[in-house]
Design an enzyme around this catalytic site. Structure first.
Site, short mmCIF file in Angstrom:
data_model
loop_
_atom_site.label_atom_id
_atom_site.label_comp_id
_atom_site.label_asym_id
_atom_site.label_seq_id
_atom_site.Cartn_x
_atom_site.Cartn_y
_atom_site.Cartn_z
N GLU A 170 0.84 -1.21 0.00
CA GLU A 170 0.00 0.00 0.00
C GLU A 170 0.87 1.26 0.00
OE1 GLU A 170 -3.72 -0.14 2.09
OE2 GLU A 170 -3.77 -2.31 1.89
N1 CAA Z 1 -6.65 11.48 -3.79
C1 CAA Z 1 -7.23 11.90 -4.92
N2 CAA Z 1 -6.52 12.11 -6.07
C2 CAA Z 1 -5.20 11.89 -6.03
C3 CAA Z 1 -4.52 11.46 -4.86
C4 CAA Z 1 -5.32 11.27 -3.70
N3 CAA Z 1 -4.79 10.85 -2.55
N4 CAA Z 1 -3.22 11.33 -5.13
C5 CAA Z 1 -3.05 11.67 -6.42
N5 CAA Z 1 -4.25 11.99 -6.96
C6 CAA Z 1 -4.53 12.45 -8.32
C7 CAA Z 1 -3.87 13.79 -8.60
O1 CAA Z 1 -4.71 14.85 -8.23
C8 CAA Z 1 -3.69 13.73 -10.11
O2 CAA Z 1 -4.90 14.02 -10.76
P1 CAA Z 1 -5.05 15.19 -11.86
O3 CAA Z 1 -3.85 15.10 -12.78
O4 CAA Z 1 -6.32 14.90 -12.53
O5 CAA Z 1 -5.03 16.46 -11.08
C9 CAA Z 1 -3.43 12.26 -10.36
O6 CAA Z 1 -3.96 11.54 -9.25
C10 CAA Z 1 -1.97 11.93 -10.54
O7 CAA Z 1 -1.31 12.39 -9.39
P2 CAA Z 1 0.26 12.52 -9.31
O8 CAA Z 1 0.75 13.37 -10.43
O9 CAA Z 1 0.59 12.94 -7.91
O10 CAA Z 1 0.73 11.03 -9.60
P3 CAA Z 1 2.15 10.39 -9.56
O11 CAA Z 1 2.32 9.53 -10.73
O12 CAA Z 1 3.20 11.41 -9.28
O13 CAA Z 1 2.04 9.35 -8.34
C11 CAA Z 1 2.01 8.44 -6.17
C12 CAA Z 1 1.61 9.60 -7.10
C13 CAA Z 1 1.63 8.94 -4.78
C14 CAA Z 1 3.49 8.13 -6.20
C15 CAA Z 1 1.16 7.19 -6.56
O14 CAA Z 1 1.56 6.67 -7.78
C16 CAA Z 1 1.17 6.11 -5.52
O15 CAA Z 1 0.49 6.21 -4.51
N6 CAA Z 1 1.93 5.00 -5.76
C17 CAA Z 1 1.96 3.86 -4.88
C18 CAA Z 1 0.89 2.89 -5.27
C19 CAA Z 1 0.59 1.91 -4.19
O16 CAA Z 1 0.31 2.29 -3.06
N7 CAA Z 1 0.60 0.62 -4.54
C20 CAA Z 1 0.22 -0.38 -3.64
C21 CAA Z 1 -0.61 -1.41 -4.31
S1 CAA Z 1 -2.05 -1.94 -3.50
C22 CAA Z 1 -1.62 -3.00 -2.25
O17 CAA Z 1 -0.50 -3.06 -1.78
C23 CAA Z 1 -2.75 -3.78 -1.73
C24 CAA Z 1 -2.46 -5.04 -1.03
O18 CAA Z 1 -2.61 -6.10 -1.57
C25 CAA Z 1 -2.14 -5.02 0.42
#
Ligand code: CAA
Length: 380
Positions: free
Chosen positions: A363
């Site tokens: 996550e």
């Molecule tokens: N809420 C709402 N919207 C959001 C948001 C949030 N928390 N975070 C980002 N966004 C939106 C942004 O507003 C943007 O939208 P617009 O362009 O339309 O304005 C869009 O998403 C892209 O945002 P970023 O440019 O910030 O995106 P990024 O590519 O730089 O990445 C990141 C951001 C935080 C690194 C994200 O990619 C991330 O969280 N990565 C990790 C993914 C993850 O947690 N993976 C785990 C897999 S699930 C798992 O582990 C489950 C399990 O089995 C236990």
């Protein structure tokens, strides 16, 4: 900040504590060793209402707040982090997302079963080349009018083979990048949906983690969640809340390891006295307790932010970052306090140490939490 718990909170915490001690503790070592899913125990968790805690009662959920959820997560995780990850994914990533963004028909058909534990859910975002970089989805869903055709592979999916329903994130329009991503509800058994081999893991070995393969799977259009292009935001919003659950899991692992180390220090003797009387051990316990209390404050702050309807992206990421480091540090020290006994299975701390590591990875890794935190504080 005052985190005074209500009578109801205390009842939920105690119920989770009792359940963990009576139902999860017996057999936890064996399940870890055999990589055996806690099937019967998860069924009971559903019956007790632990799988859809925050879902509205009209869809079969408990209608509880996030504070109740983190209290229960901590107690279950003290004993069995494999069972608590099932609980975490089902509550935070599947039920919460459907409750908030699903339409009426999706809630009737899927959420009612997921919230009661009659069915189990999985959340499928990660891919071989899109773990942290979640926008780089290679799984595609091509619009064919009344349905989409889904192709691709998902990796490290919790509840991979035990789930009945899967929320799958896929690219529907490459040109639009993250704005061309959608989330779909996919049912087990649909033609072309194959469950890959089980991962052999270091920790949380009782949970089942698989890759999933989609080969021309027909997904009805009514199974798309939200408006076209909402999938990435859906995933980010869902994960933001999920991080509070994993922070609570990490807190539970840390507390579990600490409690075992404290009890052990009162009975184990060395150099003529119980080891708690040696500062070498007492200072370790002081550090462990202090970190756990600090982590608990961050977890509660994030849960309260969510319950108050405030933004919890920052507080959730800080809670996960700190609590997961605490879990790792405390578990390592708990093994050290136990000496040679800490290295063998029957004392439980070696398992907690192996389980702790995943909380810094799934996550969103600790590095991803730092991206979320730094962006948030630098934007202000
Ligand atoms: N809420 C709402 N919207 C959001 C948001 C949030 N928390 N975070 C980002 N966004 C939106 C942004 O507003 C943007 O939208 P617009 O362009 O339309 O304005 C869009 O998403 C892209 O945002 P970023 O440019 O910030 O995106 P990024 O590519 O730089 O990445 C990141 C951001 C935080 C690194 C994200 O990619 C991330 O969280 N990565 C990790 C993914 C993850 O947690 N993976 C785990 C897999 S699930 C798992 O582990 C489950 C399990 O089995 C236990």
């Amino acid at each position: 900040m005052d985190f005074k718990l209500t009578e109801e909170h205390l009842m939920i915490r105690d119920a989770a504590r009792d359940f963990a001690k009576t139902e999860l503790l017996p057999g936890v070592i064996e399940r870890d060793e055999k990589q055996e899913f806690p099937k019967e125990q998860v069924k009971k968790m559903g019956e007790l209402g632990f799988l859809g805690m925050m879902v509205s009662p009209e869809y079969g959920g408990g209608g509880m707040d996030t504070v109740s959820y983190v209290l229960a997560m901590e107690e279950i995780s003290k004993i069995d982090a494999s069972a608590s990850v099932v609980m975490s994914v089902n509550n935070s990533l599947v039920c919460w997302g459907l409750d908030h963004y699903g339409n009426e028909a999706q809630k009737e058909k899927y959420l009612t079963k997921l919230a009661t534990g009659e069915s189990i859910g999985a959340f499928c975002l990660s891919e071989p080349e899109a773990g942290s970089d979640a926008t780089s989805q290679k799984t595609t869903a091509i619009d064919k009018g009344d349905h989409y055709v889904l192709n691709g592979t998902k990796n490290w999916i919790t509840n991979g083979s035990t789930a009945d329903y899967y929320i799958v994130i896929a690219q529907t329009d490459v040109e639009k990048k993250h704005r061309g991503i959608n989330a779909f509800i996919v049912e087990k058994g649909w033609e072309g949906f194959e469950i890959g081999p089980k991962e052999q893991k270091l920790g949380i070995r009782g949970s089942d983690t698989h890759s999933l393969i989609f080969n021309d799977v027909k997904v009805p259009k009514e199974n798309r969640i939200g408006e076209d292009g909402f999938g990435f935001k859906f995933a980010m919003k869902t994960l933001s809340g999920g991080r509070i659950g994993i922070a609570a899991q990490a807190l539970g692992i840390a507390s579990g390891a600490y409690e075992l180390a404290k009890e052990y220090s009162k009975v184990r003797k060395a150099f003529g006295t119980e080891i708690m009387n040696h500062q070498a051990i007492a200072f370790k316990l002081a550090d462990m307790h202090t970190s756990i209390e600090a982590a608990r404050h961050l977890v509660m702050k994030a849960a309260c932010d969510k319950d108050k309807g405030e933004n919890y992206d920052l507080s959730g990421a800080m809670a996960k970052l700190f609590a997961s480091k605490t879990a790792m540090d405390v578990a390592v020290e708990a093994v050290q306090v136990h000496g040679g006994n800490g290295y063998v299975k029957e004392y439980h701390v070696e398992r907690l140490m192996r389980d702790a590591k995943i909380t810094q990875i799934y996550e969103g890794t600790s590095e991803i939490q730092k991206i979320v935190i730094s962006r948030s504080i630098l934007r202000d």
